[in-house]
Write a protein that holds these residues in place. Structure first.
Motif, PDB file in Angstrom:
ATOM      1  N   ILE A  11      44.652  91.271  36.030  1.00 30.04           N
ATOM      2  CA  ILE A  11      45.824  91.102  35.219  1.00 30.04           C
ATOM      3  C   ILE A  11      45.682  91.373  33.626  1.00 30.04           C
ATOM      4  O   ILE A  11      46.676  91.878  32.982  1.00 30.04           O
ATOM      5  N   THR A  12      44.538  91.111  33.176  1.00 27.05           N
ATOM      6  CA  THR A  12      44.022  91.470  31.895  1.00 27.05           C
ATOM      7  C   THR A  12      44.248  93.263  31.861  1.00 27.05           C
ATOM      8  O   THR A  12      44.490  93.461  30.724  1.00 27.05           O
ATOM      9  N   PHE A  13      43.465  93.857  32.745  1.00 23.79           N
ATOM     10  CA  PHE A  13      43.366  95.131  32.762  1.00 23.79           C
ATOM     11  C   PHE A  13      45.028  95.720  32.660  1.00 23.79           C
ATOM     12  O   PHE A  13      45.243  96.583  31.673  1.00 23.79           O
ATOM     13  N   LEU A  14      45.782  95.330  33.480  1.00 26.60           N
ATOM     14  CA  LEU A  14      46.952  95.830  33.894  1.00 26.60           C
ATOM     15  C   LEU A  14      47.895  95.587  32.470  1.00 26.60           C
ATOM     16  O   LEU A  14      48.879  96.386  31.964  1.00 26.60           O
ATOM     17  N   SER A  15      47.727  94.488  31.736  1.00 27.80           N
ATOM     18  CA  SER A  15      48.425  94.148  30.757  1.00 27.80           C
ATOM     19  C   SER A  15      48.195  94.992  29.607  1.00 27.80           C
ATOM     20  O   SER A  15      49.145  95.070  28.684  1.00 27.80           O
ATOM     21  N   ILE A  16      46.849  95.306  29.274  1.00 22.30           N
ATOM     22  CA  ILE A  16      46.635  96.200  28.067  1.00 22.30           C
ATOM     23  C   ILE A  16      46.620  97.926  28.333  1.00 22.30           C
ATOM     24  O   ILE A  16      46.549  98.653  27.389  1.00 22.30           O
ATOM     25  N   LEU A  17      46.695  98.246  29.652  1.00 19.55           N
ATOM     26  CA  LEU A  17      46.927  99.581  29.769  1.00 19.55           C
ATOM     27  C   LEU A  17      47.937 100.293  29.455  1.00 19.55           C
ATOM     28  O   LEU A  17      47.452 101.413  28.903  1.00 19.55           O
ATOM     29  N   PRO A  18      49.065 100.143  29.044  1.00 21.78           N
ATOM     30  CA  PRO A  18      50.020 100.811  28.535  1.00 21.78           C
ATOM     31  C   PRO A  18      49.549 101.219  27.084  1.00 21.78           C
ATOM     32  O   PRO A  18      49.835 102.404  26.499  1.00 21.78           O
ATOM     33  N   VAL A  19      48.937 100.325  26.212  1.00 23.72           N
ATOM     34  CA  VAL A  19      48.466 100.387  24.910  1.00 23.72           C
ATOM     35  C   VAL A  19      47.323 101.489  24.823  1.00 23.72           C
ATOM     36  O   VAL A  19      47.157 102.551  24.131  1.00 23.72           O
ATOM     37  N   VAL A  20      46.456 101.534  26.059  1.00 23.81           N
ATOM     38  CA  VAL A  20      45.297 102.370  26.100  1.00 23.81           C
ATOM     39  C   VAL A  20      45.733 103.613  26.283  1.00 23.81           C
ATOM     40  O   VAL A  20      45.142 104.634  26.042  1.00 23.81           O
ATOM     41  N   ILE A  21      46.678 103.682  27.336  1.00 24.13           N
ATOM     42  CA  ILE A  21      47.295 105.167  27.629  1.00 24.13           C
ATOM     43  C   ILE A  21      47.830 105.742  26.392  1.00 24.13           C
ATOM     44  O   ILE A  21      47.411 107.158  26.027  1.00 24.13           O
ATOM     45  N   ARG A  22      48.611 105.155  25.654  1.00 21.08           N
ATOM     46  CA  ARG A  22      48.734 105.545  24.335  1.00 21.08           C
ATOM     47  C   ARG A  22      47.920 106.238  23.403  1.00 21.08           C
ATOM     48  O   ARG A  22      47.879 107.099  22.649  1.00 21.08           O
ATOM     49  N   ASP A  23      46.628 105.305  23.460  1.00 19.92           N
ATOM     50  CA  ASP A  23      45.561 105.596  22.377  1.00 19.92           C
ATOM     51  C   ASP A  23      44.883 107.057  23.132  1.00 19.92           C
ATOM     52  O   ASP A  23      44.496 107.708  22.279  1.00 19.92           O
ATOM     53  N   PHE A  24      44.820 107.147  24.101  1.00 23.63           N
ATOM     54  CA  PHE A  24      44.162 108.420  24.937  1.00 23.63           C
ATOM     55  C   PHE A  24      44.973 109.522  24.465  1.00 23.63           C
ATOM     56  O   PHE A  24      44.408 110.485  24.100  1.00 23.63           O
ATOM     57  N   ARG A  25      46.309 109.294  24.596  1.00 22.03           N
ATOM     58  CA  ARG A  25      47.327 110.491  24.369  1.00 22.03           C
ATOM     59  C   ARG A  25      47.149 110.971  22.732  1.00 22.03           C
ATOM     60  O   ARG A  25      47.337 111.981  22.304  1.00 22.03           O
ATOM     61  N   ARG A  26      46.732 109.944  21.980  1.00 16.85           N
ATOM     62  CA  ARG A  26      46.736 110.110  20.562  1.00 16.85           C
ATOM     63  C   ARG A  26      45.235 110.659  20.210  1.00 16.85           C
ATOM     64  O   ARG A  26      44.874 110.703  19.064  1.00 16.85           O
ATOM     65  N   GLY A  27      44.192 110.825  21.087  1.00 21.81           N
ATOM     66  CA  GLY A  27      42.951 111.458  21.049  1.00 21.81           C
ATOM     67  C   GLY A  27      42.096 110.299  20.225  1.00 21.81           C
ATOM     68  O   GLY A  27      41.260 110.794  19.469  1.00 21.81           O
ATOM     69  N   LEU A  28      42.550 109.110  20.588  1.00 22.95           N
ATOM     70  CA  LEU A  28      41.494 108.201  19.871  1.00 22.95           C
ATOM     71  C   LEU A  28      40.053 107.753  20.440  1.00 22.95           C
ATOM     72  O   LEU A  28      39.705 106.539  20.084  1.00 22.95           O
ATOM     73  N   ASN A  29      40.134 108.163  21.732  1.00 19.30           N
ATOM     74  CA  ASN A  29      39.177 107.311  22.633  1.00 19.30           C
ATOM     75  C   ASN A  29      38.088 108.531  23.200  1.00 19.30           C
ATOM     76  O   ASN A  29      37.844 108.589  24.334  1.00 19.30           O
ATOM     77  N   GLN A  30      37.875 109.376  22.267  1.00 24.54           N
ATOM     78  CA  GLN A  30      36.718 110.450  22.779  1.00 24.54           C
ATOM     79  C   GLN A  30      35.069 109.919  23.387  1.00 24.54           C
ATOM     80  O   GLN A  30      34.799 110.531  23.989  1.00 24.54           O
ATOM     81  N   ASP A  31      35.172 108.524  22.786  1.00 26.58           N
ATOM     82  CA  ASP A  31      33.772 107.924  23.131  1.00 26.58           C
ATOM     83  C   ASP A  31      34.020 106.825  24.280  1.00 26.58           C
ATOM     84  O   ASP A  31      33.438 105.728  24.367  1.00 26.58           O
ATOM     85  N   TRP A  32      34.981 107.072  25.042  1.00 31.80           N
ATOM     86  CA  TRP A  32      35.582 105.739  25.932  1.00 31.80           C
ATOM     87  C   TRP A  32      34.169 105.296  26.853  1.00 31.80           C
ATOM     88  O   TRP A  32      34.363 104.267  27.322  1.00 31.80           O
ATOM     89  N   SER A  33      33.488 106.281  27.183  1.00 33.56           N
ATOM     90  CA  SER A  33      32.530 105.776  28.240  1.00 33.56           C
ATOM     91  C   SER A  33      31.410 104.940  27.929  1.00 33.56           C
ATOM     92  O   SER A  33      30.942 104.023  28.638  1.00 33.56           O
ATOM     93  N   ILE A  34      31.491 104.728  26.525  1.00 31.58           N
ATOM     94  CA  ILE A  34      30.471 103.674  26.022  1.00 31.58           C
ATOM     95  C   ILE A  34      30.971 102.188  26.470  1.00 31.58           C
ATOM     96  O   ILE A  34      30.107 101.160  26.403  1.00 31.58           O
ATOM     97  N   ALA A  35      32.174 102.178  26.712  1.00 30.98           N
ATOM     98  CA  ALA A  35      32.831 100.537  27.393  1.00 30.98           C
ATOM     99  C   ALA A  35      32.043 100.311  28.708  1.00 30.98           C
ATOM    100  O   ALA A  35      32.238  99.120  29.068  1.00 30.98           O
ATOM    101  N   ILE A  36      31.735 101.299  29.497  1.00 34.04           N
ATOM    102  CA  ILE A  36      31.260 100.857  30.655  1.00 34.04           C
ATOM    103  C   ILE A  36      30.067 100.127  30.801  1.00 34.04           C
ATOM    104  O   ILE A  36      30.161  99.071  31.577  1.00 34.04           O
ATOM    105  N   PRO A  37      28.980 100.554  30.179  1.00 33.75           N
ATOM    106  CA  PRO A  37      27.681  99.600  30.263  1.00 33.75           C
ATOM    107  C   PRO A  37      27.968  98.040  29.974  1.00 33.75           C
ATOM    108  O   PRO A  37      27.637  97.051  30.387  1.00 33.75           O
ATOM    109  N   THR A  38      28.851  97.926  28.728  1.00 33.88           N
ATOM    110  CA  THR A  38      29.209  96.471  28.079  1.00 33.88           C
ATOM    111  C   THR A  38      30.009  95.863  29.393  1.00 33.88           C
ATOM    112  O   THR A  38      30.209  94.602  29.521  1.00 33.88           O
ATOM    113  N   GLY A  39      31.073  96.798  30.137  1.00 30.62           N
ATOM    114  CA  GLY A  39      31.622  96.024  31.204  1.00 30.62           C
ATOM    115  C   GLY A  39      30.725  95.567  32.205  1.00 30.62           C
ATOM    116  O   GLY A  39      31.015  94.277  32.792  1.00 30.62           O
ATOM    117  N   PHE A  40      29.831  96.027  32.463  1.00 33.73           N
ATOM    118  CA  PHE A  40      28.790  95.667  33.662  1.00 33.73           C
ATOM    119  C   PHE A  40      28.095  94.278  32.901  1.00 33.73           C
ATOM    120  O   PHE A  40      27.880  93.475  33.835  1.00 33.73           O
TER     121      PHE A  40
END
Length: 301
Positions: A55-84
């Motif tokens: 539910i947390t992921f789905l709640s914030i997903l629209p904002v994240v999609i907007r951020d990706f379209r604006r080119g603000l997440n070039q280093d998005w992959s760094i979130a994965i290790p902290t997620g684990f």
């Protein structure tokens, strides 16, 4: 009034926004242990974690999609290790809360405050100031007094060891987030969203392989979903957004110290809402935490 005096006054009364947000997280987290125990009456640990973070992921997903379209997440992959790391924290923490007392859990998880100081030294090669270290020790002693109802004897069971592991992982989490995100192009919304996605997927996969199909069902009780709504909105979505935001603005030890005041707010919640009373020793402990929090909030980084 001179320009210099005006500038000084503006600096002197500057509202510590980041610190205030972290204290608000501590307030919400202080209420989360009892609510989590209540939620686990209706479902298993793994299904509960999967629901909460999906539910947390789905709640914030629209904002994240907007951020990706604006080119603000070039280093998005760094979130994965902290997620684990966050996945491991919640598996240990929720399983631990289900097997130990709230007071033991509150004290043991607060040890992440002092563990973060050592993690900063090992992971980020940064020494914590003597003042912050003293405040950290003061906070830990305060939590020990606050959660001690029958002296200082603390017998550890498996749940306690899981909470202690979660405390260590919390320290690793905030210091690693600081290291991974420094100078990187990723919005705090995206960092929080992707971390939540990883936690949800890990919990789902673990539930799929560990639980019998008869237990892999969604609860239908209204109380469960009200608890989940509160935990998602305030203790997950808001809390981890603020943590990710704050750790990029200040030191991990400072972040952990302020958020580590959650037992104080949990005790206040119990007094005001549940009409519980505190002993003189517990009041002293609460006072030590309060002093640590106030000094940390107003001092410079």
């Amino acid at each position: 009034m001179t320009t210099a005096e005006s500038s000084y006054l503006r600096r002197g009364v500057r509202l510590p926004v980041t610190e205030g947000l972290l204290l608000l997280v501590a307030v919400f987290w202080g209420t989360s242990y009892g609510l989590t125990k209540s939620a686990l009456l209706y479902t298993s640990v793994l299904v509960f974690i999967a629901i909460r973070f999906s539910i947390t992921f789905l709640s914030i997903l629209p904002v994240v999609i907007r951020d990706f379209r604006r080119g603000l997440n070039q280093d998005w992959s760094i979130a994965i290790p902290t997620g684990f790391i966050l996945s491991a924290i919640f598996l240990c923490e929720v399983f631990g809360v289900a097997q130990t007392s709230a007071s033991n859990a509150a004290f043991l998880i607060s040890l992440s405050v002092i563990l973060t100081a050592f993690a900063e030294l090992v992971i980020n090669k940064k020494r914590v100031s003597n003042t912050l270290l003293v405040l950290t020790l003061c906070s830990v002693v305060g939590v020990l007094l606050l959660t001690s109802k029958q002296g200082f004897e603390l017998s550890l069971n498996r749940g306690d060891y899981l909470i202690l592991t979660a405390a260590l992982l919390r320290a690793v989490m905030v210091t690693s987030t600081k290291r991974f995100t420094e100078g990187k192009k990723i919005t705090t919304s995206t960092l929080t969203c992707l971390q939540s996605l990883v936690v949800a997927l890990v919990a789902l996969l673990a539930a799929w392989g560990y639980l019998p199909s008869s237990e892999f069902v969604l609860p239908v009780e209204q109380e469960f979903w009200l608890i989940v709504a509160y935990l998602v909105l305030f203790c997950t979505l808001f809390a981890f957004y603020v943590q990710n935001y704050a750790v990029r603005k200040t030191s991990p030890t400072r972040v952990s110290l302020l958020m580590g005041s959650e037992p104080l707010f949990g005790a206040l919640f119990a007094m005001l809402w549940l009409q519980e009373s505190l002993s003189a020793l517990q009041l002293v402990g609460g006072g030590l935490i309060l002093v640590s929090v106030v000094v940390t909030s107003v001092r410079e980084n």
